[in-house]
Design a protein around this motif. Sequence first.
Motif, mmCIF file in Angstrom:
data_model
loop_
_atom_site.group_PDB
_atom_site.id
_atom_site.type_symbol
_atom_site.label_atom_id
_atom_site.label_comp_id
_atom_site.label_asym_id
_atom_site.label_seq_id
_atom_site.Cartn_x
_atom_site.Cartn_y
_atom_site.Cartn_z
ATOM 1 N N SER A 185 73.790 18.404 11.351
ATOM 2 C CA SER A 185 74.285 17.430 10.379
ATOM 3 C C SER A 185 75.734 17.102 10.731
ATOM 4 O O SER A 185 76.505 17.994 11.109
ATOM 5 C CB SER A 185 74.246 17.998 8.953
ATOM 6 N N GLU B 79 68.605 11.357 13.325
ATOM 7 C CA GLU B 79 69.365 10.190 12.870
ATOM 8 C C GLU B 79 69.896 9.413 14.063
ATOM 9 O O GLU B 79 70.229 9.993 15.104
ATOM 10 C CB GLU B 79 70.558 10.615 12.005
ATOM 11 N N THR B 80 69.979 8.090 13.881
ATOM 12 C CA THR B 80 70.609 7.220 14.868
ATOM 13 C C THR B 80 71.925 6.711 14.302
ATOM 14 O O THR B 80 71.979 6.201 13.182
ATOM 15 C CB THR B 80 69.703 6.026 15.202
ATOM 16 N N TRP B 81 72.995 6.885 15.078
ATOM 17 C CA TRP B 81 74.319 6.372 14.735
ATOM 18 C C TRP B 81 74.735 5.395 15.822
ATOM 19 O O TRP B 81 74.385 5.568 16.995
ATOM 20 C CB TRP B 81 75.345 7.493 14.630
ATOM 21 N N SER C 209 78.743 4.289 12.648
ATOM 22 C CA SER C 209 78.080 4.207 11.345
ATOM 23 C C SER C 209 76.635 4.664 11.496
ATOM 24 O O SER C 209 76.022 4.480 12.560
ATOM 25 C CB SER C 209 78.126 2.781 10.795
ATOM 26 N N ARG C 210 76.120 5.249 10.445
ATOM 27 C CA ARG C 210 74.740 5.747 10.469
ATOM 28 C C ARG C 210 73.790 4.557 10.356
ATOM 29 O O ARG C 210 73.882 3.752 9.431
ATOM 30 C CB ARG C 210 74.526 6.721 9.319
ATOM 31 N N SER D 278 67.221 6.807 9.948
ATOM 32 C CA SER D 278 66.544 8.068 10.217
ATOM 33 C C SER D 278 65.294 7.797 11.036
ATOM 34 O O SER D 278 64.709 6.699 10.954
ATOM 35 C CB SER D 278 66.145 8.765 8.910
#
Length: 614
Positions: free
Chosen positions: A73, A113-115, A98-99, A102
């Motif tokens: 995380s 997660e993809t940022w 930025s996020r 998911s």
Amino acid sequence: MADTGSALRARSGSGLQEVTSDFIFGTLATDDLRLEELRKRQRGLRHDERISPIDPTPEDEVTITVTVGADLSVSELRCYVTTDGSLPDESCETTAFSRAQSNWDTLTWSFTETWQATIPPQPEGTLVRYRIAGMAADGTTIGADADEDTGEPGTFAYTVDRSPIPEWVHDAVIYHVFVDRFAPSPGNSWREPDDLSGIWGGTLQGVISRLDHIVDLGATAIWLSPIFPSPTHHGYDATDYHGIEPRLGSTEDLRHLIGLAHERDIRILLDFVASHVSNEHPAFLKARQDEDSAERSWFTFHRDGSYRSYFGVETMPKVAVDDDGAAGYLIDAAQHWLRMGVDGFRLDHAQGPSRGFWSRFRRAVREVNPEAMLLGEIVESADTMASYQGRLDGTLDFLLLQQVRAFLGFDVIGADAFGRFLQRHLEWFGDRLVLPSFLDNHDMNRFLWVVNGDKRRLKLAALLQFALPQPPIIYYGTEVGLSQWHDLEYPDGTRRSEESRTPMLWGDEQDDDLRDFYTALIAARRATGIARGSGVRMLPMTNADLLAIHLEGDGQHYTLLLNRSEAAVDVPLTELTGAGQIVFATGKGVEIAGSMLHLPAMAGALVGSVDEPL
């Protein structure tokens, strides 16, 4: 990559020599390694140099993508960027991520997660270098793609330019010379050591003396195996990147070869190893002896005194190419040879160095010679190969190699399976990279050995290779019937690549028919314009041993047909496209009779609508 076929050839009809199945080394050589790689991509903080567009121009804003694994995380991610060529650190300009979303991952049975972050457009010629760091839930800093041994965060880079693949590459026919095995200097004979791991006496003067053979064949480029000083016959462990191995010749010999080749419109490619050096290289010796030396950071040493090496081979320590000192040494060497007149490099184990390094390398190469080619040995998946767009001009097509040998060498797939692969393969890659094709090389059993000396099969494979719209490579001697004395695999389980490096055949030992076949095949490739074709389309056939594919070249339509069976076949011309004349055939007996094309056993043909056969 996995074995192709059973442990031993088992084609119908006994009495054949034992030939081991194909094994192509690499980080994804087995199913277990592939699964582990997929799992690794979903753990920790992974960038894997995913940028869009992959080859930015000055007008492009670049999107940087990172995956946060199921085991992690983060509260924030930042990208540290430099545009002056310096190594990025925490004092640099930063861009916040930025996020984005998911993602469900079935393999790990969890979510990732993809940022994403963006870097604004940069001027022509800019080298953008960056590092990515995330703040974990416990307050610790995590670097993207961190080194598994040192914990050092990955360093990434891309070049902003409009530097296309050189035009000459698309039409190239490349002849691969293993210098120690090609030809001794005039007046000398082969040394004939005890085995093929010894020195046989091929030299640059020997290449010069046999240049007419390559010219007459129709090749347009010569790829020389490593010629830098080295303690081994193969040279893939250099001790100096600015000199020539004395037993192979001198700098003047290379200069002479380059000049003569250029006079004959032939380009010279050097084999260049940025991934690793010899453990006798002065920089490594100094680094090992002195922990405070500038060269220490060129390599990765472990606490017990051991060091990172090429596939665990202690005589080949890996170079930490993202170190500015190491990168500078390698880039300076490449520019040195380009200034002498070399036309590009085949890059050994190119997936070893980072893509960021290759971005730096390519920019430096283009500064000296905008027409120089960079061709990488990438033994990886298709998506990994494609990720080198903008960093290299092309990658050797190991994926096609596997399928060609499976279809025409080991008979473990049929024409339909091969045709589907071929069409999808070329369509998927498009024109983003050149993908030079080859049937064999210095690290695997020669194709002629695989097929137990059946030259009909070799001709089928060669016709296929030269009909496709990618530059073909000929491994020295294939065109005159050179094979092997022993399989690469020995009873004790060892694999000895040198078995595919037997000395070149000259004079009466050459197969004149095969040489004439290759010469005519290269001429037909040039005359049809297939090298500039737009891809292939498989044509449906009911015979599992009959491959039919549609090709285009210079506005003409062609059909390539390969009959892999021991029985003759007749193909209705109505099932073919552009069928009017036989443009090229692998042997006698191929003919058009009425409305049928007749193909004898193990025969192939290229048919089209040209006015006269070539």
